[in-house]
Design a protein around this motif. Structure first.
Motif, mmCIF file in Angstrom:
data_model
loop_
_atom_site.group_PDB
_atom_site.id
_atom_site.type_symbol
_atom_site.label_atom_id
_atom_site.label_comp_id
_atom_site.label_asym_id
_atom_site.label_seq_id
_atom_site.Cartn_x
_atom_site.Cartn_y
_atom_site.Cartn_z
ATOM 1 N N ARG A 1 0.865 -1.176 0.000
ATOM 2 C CA ARG A 1 0.000 0.000 0.000
ATOM 3 C C ARG A 1 0.898 1.221 0.000
ATOM 4 N NH1 ARG A 1 -5.217 -0.966 3.896
ATOM 5 N NH2 ARG A 1 -5.693 -3.106 3.260
ATOM 6 N N ASN A 2 0.741 2.052 -1.025
ATOM 7 C CA ASN A 2 1.592 3.244 -1.162
ATOM 8 C C ASN A 2 3.076 2.887 -1.081
ATOM 9 O OD1 ASN A 2 -0.699 4.996 -1.303
ATOM 10 N ND2 ASN A 2 -0.859 4.898 0.940
ATOM 11 N N SER B 1 1.187 -1.373 8.484
ATOM 12 C CA SER B 1 2.478 -1.295 7.815
ATOM 13 C C SER B 1 3.526 -2.125 8.546
ATOM 14 C CB SER B 1 2.933 0.168 7.754
ATOM 15 O OG SER B 1 4.324 0.272 7.582
#
Length: 427
Positions: free
Chosen positions: A7-8, A17
């Motif tokens: 993600r990103n 994360s």
């Protein structure tokens, strides 16, 4: 490993994360996805329900040796799982996690008297016995406690699982089980003992099987043996066909759990209808790797990059004591940078700080990394933490269970004082 994704540009476990987890809990770090665990267990439970065996007709007994963390056991127990154990310590783990001892089967070739006593006192579902001397010992221990021990005999069908020799268990040269040709006489002996109750039959030919044809071949041989036992007045109430379904580590294409179980139930139901007028027999499974393997990663930090004439080394803070499978089996684990980088990739052997040439985790991997970057080793949920050691006086890693946006520390990191707390200096 659908519950681990970028993600990103940053690798996440569910919605958390991995960079944030490393900052909070340090590395090396085992990270498990609750959603993946539930999904993988549900593949078995749903297949049982689809076959009309949602209640007593089938029992999934998770193999504790694959990952024995209390949080994992508690989660699976709450989902309805039974447990396959191979030691008294694993039984105590199941109990501590809130598991139902009446849904425990006890496998393994070397059960001690104290372990047998412990299991009988907890009234476990069944002992999977693997030799006549073991049956005799269990009969003695049960008699001393005034109990009867429920048993299955683990039968070795001499079927080649076509897997790594270290995880193949169904051939004549393996240490496990009773030879197929000897099984009938062993059952006769067991059935004659006053403190033994024969309730089932067990078979497990190995693990990381990508094709279910060896498992179905073994099932056919076990079915023949059940018919012979029934003809002699030795009724069999459950048929335990073990575990073994593999997972994807690299580019493997393992059989789908639902497809495999559908074929098992179809064969069993057709046999019972033809021979026994449809009288049902309970079917048991012992999955481990296929439930937890792809539900976990090992997170590690790059310490140094060492460039040589013939090889480049990425030296990380995880080692063979954290993830033994590569050194033991030459096993392959996918490895990826936690932060996606468009920089120039180079080919590295990823190695740890343990003082052994065999301390490697991955070889010949193309990675765009720098010191301080994080790497994630995929498919590390099974036989990762349970095989970890304290070699070089290294504390074992912490473990975290991710549930959506939340991360739960489910095992603290060991420190050096923990490792020698039980030792003393001689006078």
């Amino acid at each position: 490993m659908s519950h681990f994704s970028y993600r990103n540009g940053v690798l996440h476990a569910e919605q958390v994360s991995l960079q944030a987890l490393a900052a909070q809990f340090g590395t090396p770090l085992y990270i498990y996805s609750k959603a993946a665990l539930v999904e993988n267990y549900s593949a078995y439970a749903d297949a049982c329900r689809k076959a009309g065996r949602a209640d007593a007709g089938a029992l999934v007994c998770y193999s504790v040796k694959s990952n024995s963390n209390l949080a994992v056991l508690n989660l699976l127990g709450r989902l309805g799982s039974g447990f396959d154990i191979v030691s008294g310590g694993e039984l105590l783990r199941v109990v501590a996690a809130g598991g139902d001892a009446r849904k425990v089967i006890f496998s393994g070739v070397g059960k001690g008297r104290d372990e047998m006593k412990l299991a009988l006192e907890h009234d476990i579902l069944c002992f999977n016995v693997e030799s006549i001397p073991e049956v005799a010992r269990l009969n003695e221990v049960a008699g001393e406690l005034g109990k009867r021990a429920r048993i299955s005999l683990r039968v070795n069908p001499n079927v080649d699982a076509k897997t790594h020799p270290y995880i193949s268990t169904g051939l004549k040269e393996n240490k496990f089980g009773v030879a197929y040709e000897d099984a009938l006489n062993c059952y006769r002996t067991a059935a004659a003992l006053s403190n033994i109750e024969v309730v089932g039959i067990d078979c497990h030919i190995g693990s990381q099987l990508l094709d279910d044809s060896p498992l179905l071949e073994a099932l056919d041989k076990v079915i023949e043996l059940v018919d012979a036992l029934e003809a002699e007045g030795i009724p069999i109430h459950h048929l335990d066909i073990g575990g073994g379904i593999g997972i994807r580590y690299d580019d493997e294409q393992p059989v789908a759990v639902g497809d495999y179980l559908a074929r098992v139930f179809a064969r069993v139901d057709a046999w019972r209808k033809e021979k026994y007028g449809g009288r049902q027999i309970q079917v048991m499974f012992e999955p481990g790797r296929s439930i937890v393997g792809n539900a976990g990663v090992l997170l590690t930090e790059v310490q140094y990059l060492k460039h040589g004439e013939s090889k480049n080394f990425a030296i990380v803070d995880a080692a063979m004591n954290d993830l033994m499978r590569p050194a033991m089996y030459e096993a392959w684990h996918g490895v990826q940078a936690v932060r996606q980088d468009a920089g120039r990739a180079q080919v590295y052997d990823v190695v740890g700080p343990v003082c052994e040439s065999g301390d490697w985790l991955a070889r010949g991997r193309e990675l765009a990394i720098a010191p301080g970057d994080l790497l994630a080793f995929a498919s590390a949920g099974a036989y990762g933490m349970t095989m970890a050691s304290n070699y070089n006086t290294r504390g074992r890693a912490a473990e975290v269970l991710v549930d959506g946006v939340r991360a739960h520390l489910i095992r603290k990191r060991e420190n050096p004082s923990d490792l020698f707390a039980l030792e003393s200096i001689a006078d």
